[in-house]
Design a protein around this motif. Structure first.
Motif, PDB file in Angstrom:
ATOM      1  N   THR A  25       3.243  10.192  11.502  1.00  0.00           N
ATOM      2  CA  THR A  25       3.091   8.991  12.310  1.00  0.00           C
ATOM      3  C   THR A  25       1.864   8.214  11.856  1.00  0.00           C
ATOM      4  O   THR A  25       0.769   8.775  11.764  1.00  0.00           O
ATOM      5  N   ILE A  26       2.040   6.936  11.571  1.00  0.00           N
ATOM      6  CA  ILE A  26       0.926   6.058  11.215  1.00  0.00           C
ATOM      7  C   ILE A  26       0.511   5.321  12.484  1.00  0.00           C
ATOM      8  O   ILE A  26       1.222   4.427  12.952  1.00  0.00           O
ATOM      9  N   ASP A  27      -0.619   5.730  13.045  1.00  0.00           N
ATOM     10  CA  ASP A  27      -1.077   5.127  14.295  1.00  0.00           C
ATOM     11  C   ASP A  27      -2.171   4.088  14.037  1.00  0.00           C
ATOM     12  O   ASP A  27      -2.627   3.903  12.905  1.00  0.00           O
ATOM     13  N   GLN A  28      -2.584   3.412  15.088  1.00  0.00           N
ATOM     14  CA  GLN A  28      -3.574   2.339  14.955  1.00  0.00           C
ATOM     15  C   GLN A  28      -4.918   2.867  14.469  1.00  0.00           C
ATOM     16  O   GLN A  28      -5.606   2.200  13.701  1.00  0.00           O
ATOM     17  N   ASP A  29      -5.289   4.054  14.882  1.00  0.00           N
ATOM     18  CA  ASP A  29      -6.550   4.631  14.431  1.00  0.00           C
ATOM     19  C   ASP A  29      -6.558   4.809  12.908  1.00  0.00           C
ATOM     20  O   ASP A  29      -7.545   4.476  12.244  1.00  0.00           O
ATOM     21  N   GLN A  30      -5.466   5.297  12.350  1.00  0.00           N
ATOM     22  CA  GLN A  30      -5.383   5.463  10.898  1.00  0.00           C
ATOM     23  C   GLN A  30      -5.433   4.106  10.198  1.00  0.00           C
ATOM     24  O   GLN A  30      -6.109   3.942   9.183  1.00  0.00           O
ATOM     25  N   ILE A  31      -4.737   3.118  10.749  1.00  0.00           N
ATOM     26  CA  ILE A  31      -4.746   1.766  10.174  1.00  0.00           C
ATOM     27  C   ILE A  31      -6.168   1.197  10.212  1.00  0.00           C
ATOM     28  O   ILE A  31      -6.642   0.643   9.210  1.00  0.00           O
TER      29      ILE A  31
END
Length: 152
Positions: A25-31
């Protein structure tokens, strides 16, 4: 997971799909962390409110290069290359982005061995990498990634 101990074992997979990674899962924190690391804070990636109200996807999207940077991580879920002194990310070719990855999307890597070459004892492989987005008809990208393996 495919286990590879030598050039010959790698070569047995030539032209075949090697496998598919787990979902990530690519979440906002990673972005946001990727934006900080690359100094790319374009609003379509980091401004959740503006992206929701004004963006074409009605949410933020992952940087294309963020999705590419996941290849080594996801590749290691597909293939366990053993008996090596060193592994080098050697290059990428002909990548085409087919669809944006919206925040909180799940992605997985599908890998196929396109070619394998013995470069005076160094194994060069070209892997066709396709990033699949869960529940989407088109992949995020498809292209070729190259690795060099120095087997013992």
């Amino acid at each position: 997971m495919v286990v590879v101990n030598s050039y010959e074992e790698f070569e047995a997979h030539l032209g075949k799909e090697i496998g598919i990674s787990q979902w990530h899962t690519i979440d906002q924190d990673q972005i946001n962390k990727f934006a900080d690391a690359t100094l790319d804070h374009q609003w379509i990636h980091t401004d959740e409110e503006k992206a929701k109200n004004e963006g074409p996807f009605k949410a933020t999207i992952a940087h294309g290069y963020l999705t590419l940077s996941l290849i080594p991580y996801l590749w290691k879920q597909i293939a366990d290359i053993r008996n090596i002194k060193m592994e080098i990310n050697y290059g990428i070719e002909s990548f085409k982005f087919g669809q944006a990855v919206v925040v909180n999307s799940e992605v997985q890597l599908k890998a196929k061995l396109q070619s394998i070459t013995n470069l005076r004892g160094i194994t060069k492989v070209i892997i066709q990498a396709t990033l699949i987005i869960k529940d989407q008809p088109k992949p995020a990208y498809t292209g070729d990634v190259m690795f060099l393996y120095h087997f013992n």
